[in-house]
Design an enzyme around this catalytic site. Sequence first.
Site, PDB file in Angstrom:
ATOM      1  N   ASP A 190      -3.430  -6.638  -5.424  1.00 26.93           N
ATOM      2  CA  ASP A 190      -4.385  -6.518  -4.323  1.00 26.93           C
ATOM      3  C   ASP A 190      -3.776  -7.209  -3.109  1.00 26.93           C
ATOM      4  OD1 ASP A 190      -6.460  -6.785  -2.493  1.00 26.93           O
ATOM      5  OD2 ASP A 190      -7.977  -7.168  -4.023  1.00 26.93           O
TER       6      ASP A 190
ATOM      7  N   GLU B 280       2.232   2.831  12.411  1.00 28.98           N
ATOM      8  CA  GLU B 280       0.876   3.338  12.617  1.00 28.98           C
ATOM      9  C   GLU B 280       0.864   4.294  13.803  1.00 28.98           C
ATOM     10  OE1 GLU B 280      -1.898   3.127  11.046  1.00 28.98           O
ATOM     11  OE2 GLU B 280      -1.725   1.409   9.694  1.00 28.98           O
TER      12      GLU B 280
ATOM     13  N   HIS C 272      -4.864   0.929   9.531  1.00 24.22           N
ATOM     14  CA  HIS C 272      -5.929   1.690  10.205  1.00 24.22           C
ATOM     15  C   HIS C 272      -7.150   1.920   9.314  1.00 24.22           C
ATOM     16  CE1 HIS C 272      -4.335   5.990   8.932  1.00 24.22           C
ATOM     17  NE2 HIS C 272      -4.536   5.196   7.900  1.00 24.22           N
TER      18      HIS C 272
ATOM     19  N   ASP D 257       0.895  -1.490  -4.817  1.00 20.37           N
ATOM     20  CA  ASP D 257      -0.392  -0.823  -4.566  1.00 20.37           C
ATOM     21  C   ASP D 257      -1.349  -1.179  -5.694  1.00 20.37           C
ATOM     22  OD1 ASP D 257      -2.405   1.001  -3.578  1.00 20.37           O
ATOM     23  OD2 ASP D 257      -0.794   2.146  -2.642  1.00 20.37           O
TER      24      ASP D 257
ATOM     25  N   GLY E   2       0.826  -1.201   0.000  1.00 16.09           N
ATOM     26  CA  GLY E   2       0.000   0.000   0.000  1.00 16.09           C
ATOM     27  C   GLY E   2       0.856   1.246   0.000  1.00 16.09           C
TER      28      GLY E   2
ATOM     29  N   GLU F  95      -8.017   3.891  14.569  1.00 18.70           N
ATOM     30  CA  GLU F  95      -6.660   3.994  15.102  1.00 18.70           C
ATOM     31  C   GLU F  95      -6.503   3.014  16.257  1.00 18.70           C
ATOM     32  OE1 GLU F  95      -4.347   5.644  13.588  1.00 18.70           O
ATOM     33  OE2 GLU F  95      -5.802   6.489  12.195  1.00 18.70           O
TER      34      GLU F  95
END
Length: 318
Positions: free
Chosen positions: A231, A278, A249, A211, A188, A309
């Site tokens: 994917d 994160e 998240h 991505d 990603g 989160e």
Amino acid sequence: MDVKSIKEEKAEVEIWQYVFGFTPMAVVKCAIELEIADAVESRGGAVSLPDLASAVACSPSALGRIMRYLTHRGFFELHESTNQYSNTPLSLLILKSGANSLAPLLVMEASPTMLAPWHGLGARASRDGSSGFKAAHGEEIWEFGSQNPAQSKLFNDGMASHARRAVSEIVERYGGVFEGIGSLVDVGGGDGTALRCIVEACPWIRGINYDLPHVVSAAQQRQGVEHVAGDMFEHVPKADAAFIMWVLHDWSDDECVQILTKCREAVPKEPGKVIIAEAVIFEGEEDKYRDVKLALGVAMLSHTDKGKEIGLLKSGIS
């Protein structure tokens, strides 16, 4: 004056911050679009209002009110002795040409597309499981981006501006985590900015930016980084390690398990590792970014159907 009266008086003042709560974002977005900080910087770091108005093609009267507000908020400094404006550390963070600028992230969040879901936050809270973004635009944020290249670029530019700053901090504080890694897949990874920053700091790493097809097809070629479309719920390219930042998240716990399982399948036992970056909300602890993290938590509620989160309690994860 008793304690209750003091609290009431404070409330009477504070409520106006919410009545006009949209103002800071709107005015700073205006400053970015007019390139005010860049104009000040390009003119030696100090400029009068008439000269600044000429540089950014604005009415001196209108710009004067904008600059008064921005100066009040700490974005510029007005020197009374010369009647000139100069930049501050805060305004340098919205330079359009700044390497560490967060201007693209602010412009993205302030866009009509990203603001629209916030207007349905109450409805979103009452129908848990359906995102405000889909309610506003008819499809989830990722599908919307695949059909709207301009919005996809706006989003990825915003994420890239965050990535440059975040990866610099990660490498400085936790650089040892990348030692012994010959290849790294960024799951990603958007336009590849985060991975490029990692490869520049750790040139022994071969980077794989992974991505969705519409994202990597628009990404610029970057030295040491290969763009791969796919994917993450179905497959993650093989590498010594996987890096995943500001992705988990966006998804539910079960979906995160699916993503991390694919990451684990992609890396070998040795020296394989999955590196996660994160925001974490530590309950009951002082944190200078607490307001930002809490805002991110509500942003996930507004823009995704199941994202959140991470919250850490004394008893564990919430």
